[in-house]
Design a protein around this motif. Structure first.
Motif, short mmCIF file in Angstrom:
data_model
loop_
_atom_site.label_atom_id
_atom_site.label_comp_id
_atom_site.label_asym_id
_atom_site.label_seq_id
_atom_site.Cartn_x
_atom_site.Cartn_y
_atom_site.Cartn_z
N GLY A 22 0.77 -1.21 0.00
CA GLY A 22 0.00 0.00 0.00
C GLY A 22 0.81 1.28 0.00
N VAL A 23 2.13 1.18 -0.19
CA VAL A 23 2.97 2.37 -0.28
C VAL A 23 3.18 2.69 -1.75
N ALA A 24 2.88 3.92 -2.14
CA ALA A 24 3.01 4.32 -3.53
C ALA A 24 4.40 4.85 -3.80
N ASN A 25 4.90 4.59 -4.99
CA ASN A 25 6.21 5.08 -5.41
C ASN A 25 6.00 6.12 -6.51
N ILE A 57 6.60 7.30 -1.54
CA ILE A 57 8.06 7.35 -1.66
C ILE A 57 8.40 8.19 -2.89
N ILE A 58 9.28 9.15 -2.73
CA ILE A 58 9.67 10.02 -3.83
C ILE A 58 10.93 9.46 -4.47
N LEU A 107 15.87 6.71 3.56
CA LEU A 107 16.04 6.16 2.22
C LEU A 107 15.52 4.74 2.20
N LEU A 108 14.99 4.34 1.05
CA LEU A 108 14.59 2.95 0.89
C LEU A 108 15.71 2.21 0.20
#
Length: 250
Positions: A22-25, A57-58, A107-108
């Motif tokens: 459910g995390v958008a990139n 996430i940007i 950071l990912l």
């Protein structure tokens, strides 16, 4: 402030993909803060249950240059005003790492291998020398996950490294995820995300389409994007040339 990158052949300034949990990139294609914020605001207004206060996430990995601090801050503030919550930067270069520290964002690390520049890949380890010929091994196949009961609102079902089959319905507010394909023998009213680890050959099949969202390898559509003629129909969802397709099944 950095000068926005010249417009390319893309219609959108940023490509939004939906991730496994459910995390958008948000992969920035054109560093145009106003356009990016406007696109995100439109997404939130169109599907507030899906995108309102969504974690984002940007990803600046698609740009030729790392944004200046003031530009990045303006983008984050604009995205928050549009209704989403930027939570991290995607790992790319040492400049991205420095920018993340200045912004106070994590950071990912999962993006490192994809976007790291200028560093040689590690050499693979030498192959082991067999001492004796092993006995022939029987091939094993990972069976698909079969779920026999309804997936209710608030539930999430994940089939890791295999297909997922739901014998009944997926309710509104429920989420089914698979690294392979998804087969739903009842109505699909929640979200279905196939190819969650990037498998672009994955597909989604359902007997009655009312989905809040469907995605294959991160490419998604919400119900409002789907022709009304397909609502309630048995459909197939697949990815072809980077475009998500939905069609009625014969």
């Amino acid at each position: 402030m950095s000068t926005p990158s010249p417009a390319s052949s893309y219609e959108q300034a940023g490509e939004l993909k939906i991730g496994q949990v459910g995390v958008a990139n948000l992969r920035v294609r054109t560093l145009d803060v106003e356009a990016l914020v406007g696109e995100m605001r439109a997404r939130v207004e169109r599907a507030p249950r899906l995108f309102g206060r969504a974690a984002v996430i940007i990803d600046f990995g698609g740009l030729m240059q790392t944004p200046e601090l003031a530009t990045a801050r303006a983008l984050l503030e604009g995205l928050r005003a549009a209704g989403v919550l930027p939570v991290a930067l995607a790992y790319g270069t040492s400049e991205i790492q420095a920018l993340a520290e200045q912004l106070g964002l994590p950071l990912l690390a999962k993006f490192r291998a994809q976007y790291e520049r200028g560093e040689p890949a590690a050499a693979p380890p030498p192959a082991p020398v067999p001492v004796a010929a092993p006995e022939p091994a029987k091939a094993t196949v990972q069976p698909g996950l079969v779920h026999k009961t309804a997936v209710r609102s608030g539930q999430q079902l994940y089939a890791e490294q295999r297909d997922l089959t739901v014998l009944t319905a997926v309710g509104a507010g429920a989420e089914v995820i698979s690294d392979g394909s998804i087969h739903i023998y009842g109505a699909l009213r929640g979200r279905a995300l196939a190819g969650a680890q990037g498998n672009q050959d994955a597909r989604i099949f359902c007997s009655a389409f009312h989905a809040e969202l469907v995605a294959v390898a991160g490419h998604y559509k919400v119900l409002d994007d789907v022709p009304r003629a397909l609502h309630g129909k048995a459909v197939q969802v697949w990815l072809e040339d980077g475009q998500l397709n939905i069609a009625a099944q014969d």
